[in-house]
Design a protein around this motif. Structure first.
Motif, PDB file in Angstrom:
ATOM      1  N   ILE A 222       0.920  -1.309  -0.060  1.00  0.00           N
ATOM      2  CA  ILE A 222      -0.135  -0.064  -0.005  1.00  0.00           C
ATOM      3  C   ILE A 222       0.866   1.211  -0.115  1.00  0.00           C
ATOM      4  N   THR A 299      -4.120   1.773  -7.713  1.00  0.00           N
ATOM      5  CA  THR A 299      -4.080   0.319  -7.356  1.00  0.00           C
ATOM      6  C   THR A 299      -3.393  -0.665  -8.672  1.00  0.00           C
ATOM      7  N   LEU A 375      -5.131   5.253   1.571  1.00  0.00           N
ATOM      8  CA  LEU A 375      -5.334   5.139   0.241  1.00  0.00           C
ATOM      9  C   LEU A 375      -6.533   5.899  -0.184  1.00  0.00           C
TER      10      LEU A 375
END
Length: 479
Positions: A222, A299, A375
């Motif tokens: 992440i 992502t 995120l």
């Protein structure tokens, strides 16, 4: 008739229109110039362009056909030399018909019995027939108004959804389509309030504390996603030939707002009260769409996967539960904006905007593979950056989403009832200034972890106590 592929450019004195029309006879081309309106007809092609400013058909104007490239090039003189014609690259806007002038048919009075037979026939026409005659001289654009006081009747169990609630019947056979995004049992008869309840309940059912804590404890990948930069070298102010072809194939719905008013039995007299609030909700939902795009883009590092269509649709409440903004929040309820305020203040309310993003944050923490509050914050900054560049940058992203969804055998339906109309609306009615205003608001607002409603701070503290993670700067500030 076929609408041909075309493009428009300009210089100080002229507007140049290049029209792709293969296999025609140049001698059969008909061109009519009437102020801002230019009409081209050659079998089987028909093109009507409505420019923002007048052009002339004078000695400097010309039309040339190159049979090798199959392009017909029109050079039209600007009425005011040096005047800039804005939005020539927004092709759907140029294709919009010229607004009706609102002129009433002439009043006919029979003076004596010496009138000619044709005059007597015209005098005997009903008002409706006279209106049709007048419309025939005005490009057959019949004026229409909805009844002022028609009662609201529900004669069908079907409900409406999609852009401006213009669609119904698209999910009649949902049980046979293997639509894993849909969260509604009976889409075609489910009212909006029930859609919201079902959506919120589904989010609660899908919320997984252990998944969130695991991603918080081991966030190595992440962190890579957070540091990734989308450094594509692209021109935000122009569209590729492929993008232009997609935009030209979009259904042209210049009267989307009128259709909404008609379906809701509203008079055009209501437009000054109705339009600002409805328009604001359209902008809010655009932020939700771009949040889903930003999440998938980040992502996958701009390399969409077979799961991208599912990810995008799952993160958008207006797709998965047909539940668009405005949203309220138990902690931060949306203010009660009066009709007068809605008209006089076009600015975005940051509480409403934060409530919209809160729904996107929740879904990003409940459904996809990577579930991180940091995120989600990065996605908020991404959409602020996109919107700060104006509507062309937003259209570029929507076209990417459209490409992803159109190539999916099930989720293409959301492209039809949402993204297509957003692309048309941004070209014809979207405002760069309002998008930039919303971008500034997105940069200012703060979605806190306690607004999500899932005790994120307590879960993170428990993870840290077990030695699973150390707080970063984002975690320290989100209280």
């Amino acid at each position: 008739m076929i609408t041909p592929r075309f493009s428009c450019t300009q210089n100080d004195t002229s507007v140049i229109v290049k029209v792709y029309c293969p296999s025609i006879r140049a001698s059969e081309v008909e061109i009519n110039v009437d102020g801002q309106l230019v009409v081209l007809h050659v079998q089987p092609y028909f093109l009507r362009l409505n420019f923002p400013h007048p052009v002339l058909e004078d000695g400097q104007s010309n039309a040339q056909y190159d049979p090798t490239s199959a392009y017909l090039t029109l050079t039209l003189t600007k009425e005011s030399s040096g005047q800039f014609f804005e939005d020539l690259d927004l092709l759907s806007r140029l294709l919009a018909p010229r607004p009706t002038q609102g002129e009433q048919p002439p009043v006919i009075e029979v003076l004596d019995s010496q009138d000619t037979p044709s005059e007597r026939r015209e005098a005997s026409l009903t008002s409706e027939q006279q209106e049709i005659l007048q419309a025939a001289s005005n490009d057959w654009q019949l004026p229409q108004t909805a009844p002022d006081s028609l009662p609201s009747l529900n004669l069908t169990s079907k409900k409406y959804y999609g852009f401006l609630d213009l669609y119904t019947g698209y999910f009649t056979n949902i049980k046979f389509s293997e639509n894993e995004v849909n969260e509604l049992n009976d889409v075609e008869s489910c009212p909006l309030e029930d859609r919201r309840k079902l959506r919120l309940q589904h989010e609660e059912d899908k919320w997984d504390e252990e998944h969130y804590m695991a991603d918080f404890a081991d966030d190595t990948f992440i962190q890579e996603l957070l540091s990734w930069q989308d450094d594509r070298a692209e021109d935000e102010n122009s569209f590729s030939d492929e993008e232009n072809m997609i935009l030209l194939r979009l259904p042209r719905k210049e009267c989307m707002l009128a259709l909404f008013l008609l379906r809701n039995h509203l008079s055009h007299d209501c437009i000054d009260i109705f339009d600002p609030r409805q328009e604001r909700n359209i902008y809010y939902n655009l932020a939700a769409l771009l949040f889903a795009y930003a999440y998938d883009n980040r992502t996958t590092m701009h390399d969409p996967t077979p799961e991208s269509a599912w990810t995008i649709c799952s993160l958008i409440p207006a797709f998965s539960a047909l539940d668009p903004p405005p949203y309220g929040s138990p902690d931060s309820p949306a203010p009660n904006i009066t009709e007068a305020q809605a008209v006089s203040s076009p600015s975005f309310d940051e509480t409403e905007l934060a409530a919209t993003l809160t729904q996107s944050y929740r879904r990003s923490l409940a459904f996809p593979l990577y579930r991180s509050f940091s995120l989600a914050e990065a996605c908020r900054r991404d959409i602020a950056g996109i919107l700060s560049k104006g509507k062309r940058a937003a259209i570029h992203r929507l076209l990417e989403m459209k490409h992803t969804l159109d190539h999916h055998e099930v989720y293409y339906i959301y492209s039809k009832i949402w993204i297509d109309d957003y692309c048309v609306w941004l070209q014809t009615s979207g405002s760069d200034e309002k998008l930039q205003e919303m971008a500034a608001a997105l940069s200012r607002i703060k979605v806190t972890k306690d607004m999500i409603g899932w005790d994120l701070l307590e879960l993170e503290a428990a993870t840290q106590r077990s030695g699973g993670s150390t707080p970063d700067s984002d975690d320290d500030s989100d209280t």
